[in-house]
Design a protein around this motif. Structure first.
Motif, PDB file in Angstrom:
ATOM      1  N   PHE A 163     -24.091   8.690  15.849  1.00 54.44           N
ATOM      2  CA  PHE A 163     -23.780   9.952  16.515  1.00 54.44           C
ATOM      3  C   PHE A 163     -25.052  10.781  16.570  1.00 54.44           C
ATOM      4  CE2 PHE A 163     -20.817  13.773  16.530  1.00 54.44           C
ATOM      5  CZ  PHE A 163     -19.900  13.314  17.457  1.00 54.44           C
ATOM      6  N   LEU A 164     -25.722  10.809  17.718  1.00 50.92           N
ATOM      7  CA  LEU A 164     -27.039  11.446  17.832  1.00 50.92           C
ATOM      8  C   LEU A 164     -26.890  12.906  18.245  1.00 50.92           C
ATOM      9  CD1 LEU A 164     -28.874   8.442  19.472  1.00 50.92           C
ATOM     10  CD2 LEU A 164     -29.456   9.464  17.256  1.00 50.92           C
ATOM     11  N   ALA A 185     -28.992  -1.061  13.301  1.00 51.22           N
ATOM     12  CA  ALA A 185     -28.483  -0.878  11.935  1.00 51.22           C
ATOM     13  C   ALA A 185     -26.991  -1.205  11.849  1.00 51.22           C
ATOM     14  CB  ALA A 185     -28.728   0.543  11.468  1.00 51.22           C
ATOM     15  N   GLY A 186     -26.377  -1.525  12.978  1.00 52.65           N
ATOM     16  CA  GLY A 186     -24.980  -1.951  12.935  1.00 52.65           C
ATOM     17  C   GLY A 186     -23.991  -1.014  13.595  1.00 52.65           C
ATOM     18  N   ALA A 187     -24.469  -0.036  14.373  1.00 51.62           N
ATOM     19  CA  ALA A 187     -23.522   0.855  15.070  1.00 51.62           C
ATOM     20  C   ALA A 187     -22.855   0.077  16.208  1.00 51.62           C
ATOM     21  CB  ALA A 187     -24.253   2.076  15.625  1.00 51.62           C
ATOM     22  N   ASP A 188     -21.516   0.088  16.234  1.00 43.63           N
ATOM     23  CA  ASP A 188     -20.784  -0.575  17.313  1.00 43.63           C
ATOM     24  C   ASP A 188     -20.822   0.261  18.591  1.00 43.63           C
ATOM     25  OD1 ASP A 188     -19.854  -2.724  15.668  1.00 43.63           O
ATOM     26  OD2 ASP A 188     -18.423  -1.323  14.778  1.00 43.63           O
ATOM     27  N   THR A 189     -20.920   1.572  18.405  1.00 45.21           N
ATOM     28  CA  THR A 189     -20.968   2.508  19.529  1.00 45.21           C
ATOM     29  C   THR A 189     -22.065   3.518  19.220  1.00 45.21           C
ATOM     30  OG1 THR A 189     -18.552   2.362  19.732  1.00 45.21           O
ATOM     31  CG2 THR A 189     -19.613   4.197  20.866  1.00 45.21           C
ATOM     32  N   VAL A 190     -22.781   3.979  20.228  1.00 44.74           N
ATOM     33  CA  VAL A 190     -23.677   5.120  20.010  1.00 44.74           C
ATOM     34  C   VAL A 190     -23.266   6.255  20.936  1.00 44.74           C
ATOM     35  CG1 VAL A 190     -25.696   3.897  19.120  1.00 44.74           C
ATOM     36  CG2 VAL A 190     -25.442   4.237  21.581  1.00 44.74           C
ATOM     37  N   TYR A 191     -23.416   7.456  20.434  1.00 41.96           N
ATOM     38  CA  TYR A 191     -22.980   8.647  21.147  1.00 41.96           C
ATOM     39  C   TYR A 191     -24.141   9.539  21.528  1.00 41.96           C
ATOM     40  CZ  TYR A 191     -17.830   9.163  20.872  1.00 41.96           C
ATOM     41  OH  TYR A 191     -16.484   9.086  21.066  1.00 41.96           O
ATOM     42  N   VAL A 192     -24.082  10.052  22.726  1.00 44.95           N
ATOM     43  CA  VAL A 192     -24.916  11.182  23.122  1.00 44.95           C
ATOM     44  C   VAL A 192     -24.110  12.420  22.734  1.00 44.95           C
ATOM     45  CG1 VAL A 192     -25.940  12.410  25.067  1.00 44.95           C
ATOM     46  CG2 VAL A 192     -25.942   9.889  25.023  1.00 44.95           C
ATOM     47  N   VAL A 193     -24.682  13.244  21.847  1.00 52.02           N
ATOM     48  CA  VAL A 193     -23.932  14.371  21.305  1.00 52.02           C
ATOM     49  C   VAL A 193     -24.619  15.685  21.690  1.00 52.02           C
ATOM     50  CG1 VAL A 193     -23.011  15.426  19.216  1.00 52.02           C
ATOM     51  CG2 VAL A 193     -23.174  12.937  19.385  1.00 52.02           C
ATOM     52  N   ASP A 194     -23.917  16.486  22.456  1.00 50.30           N
ATOM     53  CA  ASP A 194     -24.473  17.774  22.876  1.00 50.30           C
ATOM     54  C   ASP A 194     -23.966  18.853  21.920  1.00 50.30           C
ATOM     55  OD1 ASP A 194     -25.640  19.833  24.262  1.00 50.30           O
ATOM     56  OD2 ASP A 194     -24.193  19.819  25.913  1.00 50.30           O
TER      57      ASP A 194
END
Lengths: 368, 314
Positions: A163-164, A185-194
């Motif tokens: 969660f970035l 590192a093993g993240a199944d999903t990555v998020y663009v977090v505003d």
């Protein structure tokens, strides 16, 4: 990675009960979009982390019955967030997670963890209480502090999200590099977090496209939007059109600052955009109105001066209510505190700097 | 005669230690141990005329009788392996990793612990900055709960810190209780990537007895700040301690203390106060060990030796 959500039953988009849905070209026609609701995590900011187990049962039960895919339950600042700095919770995270677990039948149960605040031990306790997913959040340039938590989560058998936060503070390429660190590192999903609600649709699109170009079409990408510039739902839709497959919202837009994209509005907008989801929009609208608006009466977020300034100056949305309290305590202007925080380039987690700035603005000097 | 010191680990912390050892009147930098022949730290040490090896800790152990003190600036895992070997070799060990094999030492609070110990742990940078403040409060009132927030510049957080962020929070929390005297402790660390880099900031919150005398806390805190400044000159309060009656959990009084730590600029720039405070604290501990073991420079009394050792850094 798409295998993590194989058991979803998508339905065709609902026609609007009032207007014909076939009068415009649908930008998300044929797309399957997952919905994650964070009323019981980000929304906790609106109620100063005072949700009780009974509130969690009512809201999580409603979300689950309405077909939301992921339900996040934690202190607003994640596991271990209960503190002087972020506000003490009315009830322990683990008790709230346990309450949610008891009522959720279909959705996945998620917790948030910010390395530096929560620890792997906190995550193990959340795992024992029944979470399915952990969202590991770092500032958008600091993905490498999430490695031990993402690795640890995988060892526990959890589904993982990187969660970035504050994604507006870096350009698309750097964001893609940090997303890659989390993926590796093993993240199944990555998020663009505003987190600051500072982005407009075109900026969201640039970032999603960069992450997608770097990580490939098989990687699940998510979008977490805030509404400080009034574009929360529009940003989530733009992200979906750019290739995001999971979007965050919270009921009645509950959440830090002006709040999140409202999940029930998002569901309606996804319908009108032609996307396939598993959400029963009308039921979700009822949960927002009949349960959340009742529990949170007088505390629903507003796009007022303070929250607009967060978006305008690019400041972490969670600072809003802490700033309001510090302004009252020291008799200084809320707006001036926020703008000074922007000048200092503070990031999420630095809530202590709010008091620091308020003291400075109040002209309290150290005795010689 | 001065104490002969070996530094194990040639990264930022090790390099900063070497610079501070060069300035001490009681300590001599005799050896820097690394594992990477290309290490910048090893090259710098050699250029300064200090022996440096990239062949690892065995070099030190094989010649243990040539050294008195070893500073561990590697990782918690490595120190856990090395600690029994240092003990067997008769070396006095100061551990700058979060391994916590030996008891915690925070010079302004419990420097006397140095007597009679062979392995001391330096807690964490945030612990060195905040434990003295918690101890200052707990010597005048009961601290039900202490919480600290350390914010450091992203540039001052090395790979070791980044890979083991939980060790930072857990070790620091533990020291807030064991050395600071709080009943419960919590530590938070935040990295800030702003450019130009921010100075290290630390905030201490404490929930204390509702009927505390605010002036007693302020006096005790000021006294403690002076004690820390004796070995970390860049340590200062940003504002007067804030005391809010009834603002803590269950009617306790909330104390808030805002601190800034500027580094001495020895190896990294001044913004890296996190590095400076832990290396400066370990030098202070080693100097106390030197004095206690009679390694005082000729012509100085014990107390004068201690002052000489700290004065030049002020």
């Amino acid at each position: 990675m798409t295998s993590t959500h194989t058991d979803i039953t998508y339905r065709e988009p609902m026609a609007s009960p009032v207007v014909g849905a076939d009068d415009v070209a649908a930008p998300l026609a044929g797309r399957d979009i997952l919905v994650c609701d964070t009323t019981l995590r980000d929304g906790a900011h609106s109620v100063a982390h005072q949700f009780r187990a009974a509130d969690v049962r009512a809201i999580a039960g409603g979300l689950d019955a309405a077909g939301v895919n992921v339900i996040e339950v934690t202190h607003g600042d994640g596991l271990g967030g209960s503190s002087f700095n972020y506000g003490f919770s009315a009830e322990d995270d683990i008790d709230l997670i346990t309450a949610a677990r008891g009522v959720i039948k279909n959705a996945k149960l998620a917790a948030l963890l910010l390395p530096g605040i929560g620890t792997l031990d906190d995550l193990k306790r959340a795992h024992d209480a029944g979470i399915d997913v952990v969202r590991v959040a770092t500032h958008c340039t600091e993905a490498d502090i999430s490695l031990e938590h993402l690795h640890g989560a995988k060892k526990l058998g959890l589904e993982t999200v990187g969660f970035l936060m504050m994604s507006h503070m870096v350009g698309p390429n750097r964001l893609a590099t940090e997303a890659e660190i989390m993926r590796d590192a093993g993240a199944d999903t990555v998020y663009v977090v505003d987190s600051a609600g500072a982005m407009l649709p075109h900026q969201v699109v640039e970032r999603v496209e960069a992450v997608r170009a770097r990580l490939g079409d098989d990687m699940l990408i998510g979008m977490h939007a805030h509404n400080n510039l009034g574009s929360g739902v529009a940003n989530a839709l733009a992200a979906a059109a750019a290739g995001v497959s999971i979007v965050d919202g919270s009921l009645h837009g509950l959440g830090a600052g002006a709040g999140n994209a409202a999940t029930e509005v998002l569901a309606a907008a996804l319908d009108r955009s032609g996307a396939r989801t598993s959400v029963h929009t009308l039921e979700l609208i009822d949960v927002a109105e009949d349960i959340v608006a009742e529990i949170c009466k007088g505390k629903l977020p507003k796009l007022d001066r303070g929250s607009l300034l967060l978006g305008y100056a690019g400041i972490y949305s969670s600072f809003l209510l802490h700033t309001r309290r510090a302004a009252a305590r020291y008799g200084v202007s809320e707006a001036e505190i926020l703008l000074e925080l922007g000048r200092r380039r503070v990031v999420g987690g630095q809530e202590d700097m709010i008091i620091d700035v308020a003291i400075e603005l109040a002209g309290i000097q150290l005795p010689d | 005669m001065s104490l002969r010191c070996a530094v194990v680990g040639s990264g930022n912390i090790g390099s900063d230690l070497i610079r501070k050892l060069e300035r001490s009147e009681l300590l001599i930098p005799s050896l820097l141990v690394g594992v990477d022949p290309e290490s910048d730290g090893l090259k710098r040490a050699r250029a300064a005329g200090i022996e440096a090896t990239h062949e690892g800790v065995q070099v030190l152990l094989d010649r243990a009788d040539e050294f008195d003190v070893v500073f561990e600036a590697t990782s918690a895992h490595v120190h856990t392996l090395n600690a029994p070997r240092y003990l067997e070799a008769g070396l006095f060990a100061l551990d700058l990793t979060p391994a916590a094999v030996g008891p915690y030492v925070v010079p302004a609070v419990n420097l006397d612990l140095v007597a009679g110990q062979r392995n001391l742990n330096m807690v964490t940078c945030g612990g060195q900055a905040t434990v003295p403040m918690v101890a200052a409060i707990s010597r005048v009132t009961t601290v039900e709960y202490a919480e600290i927030v350390s914010t450091i510049s992203s540039r001052a957080a090395g790979p070791g810190t980044r890979a083991n962020i939980d060790e930072f929070t857990e070790t620091t929390s533990d020291a807030l209780v064991k050395v600071g005297g709080a009943k419960r402790g919590k530590a938070i660390i935040v990295l800030n990537p702003a450019n130009p880099p921010i100075m290290m900031r630390n905030t201490v919150f404490a929930a204390v007895d509702a009927n505390v005398d605010p002036q007693a806390i302020i006096d005790s805190v000021n006294e403690m700040v002076a004690a820390v400044q004796a070995y970390v000159p860049g340590y200062e309060l940003v504002s007067e301690p804030q005391i809010d009656r009834g603002a803590g959990p269950r009617g306790t009084t909330k104390v808030s203390i805002f601190l800034r730590v500027a580094g001495a600029g020895d190896y990294l720039p001044a913004y890296a106060g996190n590095l400076d405070i832990i290396t400066a604290a370990s030098i202070a501990a080693a100097e106390r060990h030197a004095i206690l073991t009679g390694h005082t420079p000729a012509g100085l009394t014990l107390a004068a030796g201690a002052r000489a050792a700290t004065k030049e850094r002020i």
